[in-house]
Design a protein around this motif. Sequence first.
Motif, PDB file in Angstrom:
ATOM      1  N   UNK A  60       0.837  -1.206   0.000  1.00 32.57           N
ATOM      2  CA  UNK A  60       0.000   0.000   0.000  1.00 32.57           C
ATOM      3  C   UNK A  60       0.872   1.257   0.000  1.00 32.57           C
ATOM      4  N   UNK A  61       1.966   1.213   0.743  1.00 32.52           N
ATOM      5  CA  UNK A  61       2.883   2.359   0.758  1.00 32.52           C
ATOM      6  C   UNK A  61       3.443   2.618  -0.635  1.00 32.52           C
ATOM      7  N   UNK A  62       3.807   1.554  -1.341  1.00 29.16           N
ATOM      8  CA  UNK A  62       4.309   1.724  -2.710  1.00 29.16           C
ATOM      9  C   UNK A  62       3.237   2.294  -3.628  1.00 29.16           C
ATOM     10  N   UNK A 229      11.950  -0.331  -7.322  1.00 27.39           N
ATOM     11  CA  UNK A 229      10.860  -0.019  -6.403  1.00 27.39           C
ATOM     12  C   UNK A 229      11.220   1.012  -5.339  1.00 27.39           C
ATOM     13  N   UNK A 230      12.513   1.357  -5.213  1.00 27.92           N
ATOM     14  CA  UNK A 230      12.923   2.297  -4.181  1.00 27.92           C
ATOM     15  C   UNK A 230      12.286   3.671  -4.283  1.00 27.92           C
ATOM     16  N   UNK A 231      12.295   4.315  -5.463  1.00 26.12           N
ATOM     17  CA  UNK A 231      11.738   5.677  -5.531  1.00 26.12           C
ATOM     18  C   UNK A 231      10.262   5.759  -5.172  1.00 26.12           C
ATOM     19  N   UNK A 232       9.466   4.823  -5.688  1.00 22.25           N
ATOM     20  CA  UNK A 232       8.033   4.896  -5.419  1.00 22.25           C
ATOM     21  C   UNK A 232       7.751   4.566  -3.954  1.00 22.25           C
ATOM     22  N   UNK A 233       8.518   3.652  -3.357  1.00 26.74           N
ATOM     23  CA  UNK A 233       8.325   3.337  -1.944  1.00 26.74           C
ATOM     24  C   UNK A 233       8.731   4.523  -1.068  1.00 26.74           C
ATOM     25  N   UNK A 392       5.063  -3.587  -5.118  1.00 25.93           N
ATOM     26  CA  UNK A 392       6.062  -2.507  -5.163  1.00 25.93           C
ATOM     27  C   UNK A 392       6.868  -2.488  -6.469  1.00 25.93           C
ATOM     28  N   UNK A 393       7.144  -3.659  -7.017  1.00 29.22           N
ATOM     29  CA  UNK A 393       7.912  -3.714  -8.267  1.00 29.22           C
ATOM     30  C   UNK A 393       7.077  -3.183  -9.427  1.00 29.22           C
ATOM     31  N   UNK A 394       5.821  -3.588  -9.492  1.00 31.21           N
ATOM     32  CA  UNK A 394       4.950  -3.104 -10.563  1.00 31.21           C
ATOM     33  C   UNK A 394       4.658  -1.617 -10.396  1.00 31.21           C
ATOM     34  N   UNK A 395       4.499  -1.183  -9.148  1.00 35.61           N
ATOM     35  CA  UNK A 395       4.291   0.256  -8.916  1.00 35.61           C
ATOM     36  C   UNK A 395       5.496   1.052  -9.391  1.00 35.61           C
ATOM     37  N   UNK A 396       6.693   0.501  -9.162  1.00 34.61           N
ATOM     38  CA  UNK A 396       7.893   1.168  -9.650  1.00 34.61           C
ATOM     39  C   UNK A 396       7.908   1.310 -11.151  1.00 34.61           C
ATOM     40  N   UNK A 416      14.358  -5.545 -16.972  1.00 28.63           N
ATOM     41  CA  UNK A 416      14.846  -5.293 -15.615  1.00 28.63           C
ATOM     42  C   UNK A 416      13.940  -5.955 -14.583  1.00 28.63           C
ATOM     43  N   UNK A 417      12.623  -5.874 -14.806  1.00 31.33           N
ATOM     44  CA  UNK A 417      11.674  -6.501 -13.880  1.00 31.33           C
ATOM     45  C   UNK A 417      11.896  -8.011 -13.830  1.00 31.33           C
ATOM     46  N   UNK A 418      12.055  -8.628 -14.992  1.00 31.74           N
ATOM     47  CA  UNK A 418      12.253 -10.073 -15.043  1.00 31.74           C
ATOM     48  C   UNK A 418      13.570 -10.457 -14.354  1.00 31.74           C
ATOM     49  N   UNK A 419      14.623  -9.701 -14.612  1.00 30.67           N
ATOM     50  CA  UNK A 419      15.918  -9.997 -13.991  1.00 30.67           C
ATOM     51  C   UNK A 419      15.833  -9.854 -12.470  1.00 30.67           C
ATOM     52  N   UNK A 420      15.160  -8.801 -12.005  1.00 31.78           N
ATOM     53  CA  UNK A 420      15.046  -8.582 -10.564  1.00 31.78           C
ATOM     54  C   UNK A 420      14.235  -9.693  -9.908  1.00 31.78           C
TER      55      UNK A 420
END
Length: 816
Positions: A60-62, A229-233, A392-396, A416-420
């Motif tokens: 939810x935070x993301x 996901x860091x910036x959006x979180x 969080x990853x999709x939100x990013x 990048x998403x797949x690799x992460x």
Amino acid sequence: MIRAARSGMVLVLLASGAVTALLTALLAHGLSLERTHPALAVLVLGLFALTTMMLAAAAVTALAGLFPLRPSAAVAPTSAGRCAVLWLVCGEEPGPLAQRLSAMLDGLRHSGQGGDCDVFVLSDTQDSMARERELQALSGVLGQITYRNRPHPDGRKPGNLHDWLEMYGAKYQTFLVLDADSGFCAERLKGMRQRMAANPRLALMQAAIRLRPAQSRFGKMQRLSSRLSGPVFARGLALSSGDTGNFWGHNALIRTRAFAEISPLPPLPGRAPFGGPVLSHDFIEAAFLRRNGWHVEICPDSRGSFEDAPETLGAHLRRDRRWAQGNLQHLRLLGAAGLHPTSRLHLAAGILSYLQAPIWLFLVLLIGSGAVHAGSGVIWPLLGVIALLLVPKLAGMFARPAALARPARRKVLLRALWAELSLTTLYAPLGMFRRSTFVAAVLAGQNSGWVPSGQPLASDRAQGRAEALGGLAIVLAVALPQMVIAGPAFAALAGVLVLPVALPLLVAPLLWRWFDAPGAGNAVAQYYDQSTRRFLAVGGSGAALAIHRPLWADGVSSSAAAAAHVNDLAAREAEAALGRPPLRVVDLGCGVGGTLFHLGRLWPKATLTGVTISAEQVRLAQGHAEAQGMAARCQFLRSDFMLPMTLPRADLVIAVESHVHAPDALAFLKAARRRLAPGGVMVLVDDMLARPEASLRPSQAHRVAQFRKGWRLGHVPDRTGLAVQAQGLGFEVIEARDLTGLLRLNRWRDHALRLAGPVANRAGLAHVPLFGNMIGGNALTQSYRDGLMRYTLMVLRNPDCAQAAPEDGLAKAVAC
């Protein structure tokens, strides 16, 4: 803002609670409650709800971070008082620290803060040889900073900081606290200082942090997760926390008077691990500041704020063990009198981040072994948990609509998403197992103590063996009970169902080495790492240290002079455009520093910075700078010049045969403009098409493609198109000179390439740097002979007004 933040935190809790209740109800429906002991069923549901609440809150935070923060009110320039920039070190490698100090000092001068900001290095390094290396590395800046080494490092990092407060704190209104691996932009500091001066109740501003590029697969995984996901979180956390944010220990601006009220933290009563000094002191410091009535804010903009991530699993786990003990110590402080409710939530989140590992492991064992009977319906709450992990990853990704709208950028994001996802799925069982052992060790009374990050890791030949044994134990723990209860078929099925957790653990010795090994590097970096020495040896530039093409102008009689001639041309054009010698020069794609050394001799008052993506070039350049006595004026940074950097804006930016490694000309021009001061000048020298690529015949386009592939280029611009794009960004095109006539295209090397290049291309050897260079070199030379290419010098002036500043975002007030 504060009222909205309080409402935001309530909404986060309500939404998280609703999701948790739904998934817990689905789990209850999926369990065979009539075949499970009631107490065990209640335990499983309670533990599942506890951990799911944590995951739901993060999701939810993301999602909240997708909403833009309300812009901060404009901050009028005001006196921000005196500020200290503190680097706290304890045995870390001093070379990178010296470069960061030099960049900060330079940035403070150029941002007008040199008169009211002082820089300190507060060292707790104890080894005598390490101290000598520290002093030697910092020798070039010791006259501009205050260096202090504590012979008795009482109190570790908090004690180091408290000693500074007692000795120097009264002289400064604020201080910026940094770790040895931290980097911070002076312009960013300036905006934060102004904002703190405008809010007399603001005690701490925690900047979001970007991870620098890493070498190992594990380091790359951490950076990829952080970037995705860091910036959006961070935006969501800032929005929901408001004036009751958190402190992460470094990269934060702090009001000295406020921090002095709570320093030092009293030790917890009793023996370690739950008693004694608080290891994770930063969360507590933020909570106590807020308890005293001060505001603590998170600034989600990470531009200009950097740190390194641990490169190896061993280094990460050593730090994580200390963090586990420190966060579990917070159990004793969670009920401390007077804490703000949001501060308690921050503490609870830290505690649960470690407790959830053994909880999930316990749930896997209970359900997998049949102690808790589960039906097919448990798949739905498990899918819900997976969805929460993905949010969080999709939100990013969705926070980058402009990138998603462009097919090429969208492809990069999806890759990048797949690799992460792949990397974190492999690591998650290892992290869960280790955190479970950390929690067990703390509960058993084992004290980790404080191990400085700069202390070398002990050699461990048993890496991953404990995890492998743990994986085997998990398989046996679920299979053997099922064997007794239901027979071999159910035992085999139980073993298969826990394989997503157990298999990475079983192969942990291999995974450990794989994660620690260098990852697939940047193709351009690998190309230059492997080729630079050959370029220098074959090119014949000698003392010019050039890996660009020589220019044989009238009066040039030697290879070294021809290699240096482009530097003379760039210097003349820069001085003519600026009307004076530049005081700060940045070379984007600097090679081994030949151009900067040449310009440094012409302009003795200039400070010079070279940026290259090649670690080998940085190493060679630093050695040449020492040999030529220019180390104090020259710094060399290993970075992609397309990325943000903590560099002050320059009078002159140079890119000699380097800008073509950018994805496209427009992207490069935008990145270079962020490095330029208003009124500054950029000099580009490169191979450019004589006409637009779209007008080329198929055979000509094929040759250009060979050139790009062989030399690892992102694009090849045409001269006119580049000028038009520059003008569209506001640049003034001062000069666009054709230097093709100064090239020699009939050297013995060129004739040899006519034979070797096509052979290497037909053999499919373009991926090998040596042969790729041959293929690209031959294609380029043939294109020049056909009149397809022009070797061009282009001079661009940045507008005198600071219209580039909004894109950079560092000089303006930071949204908090």
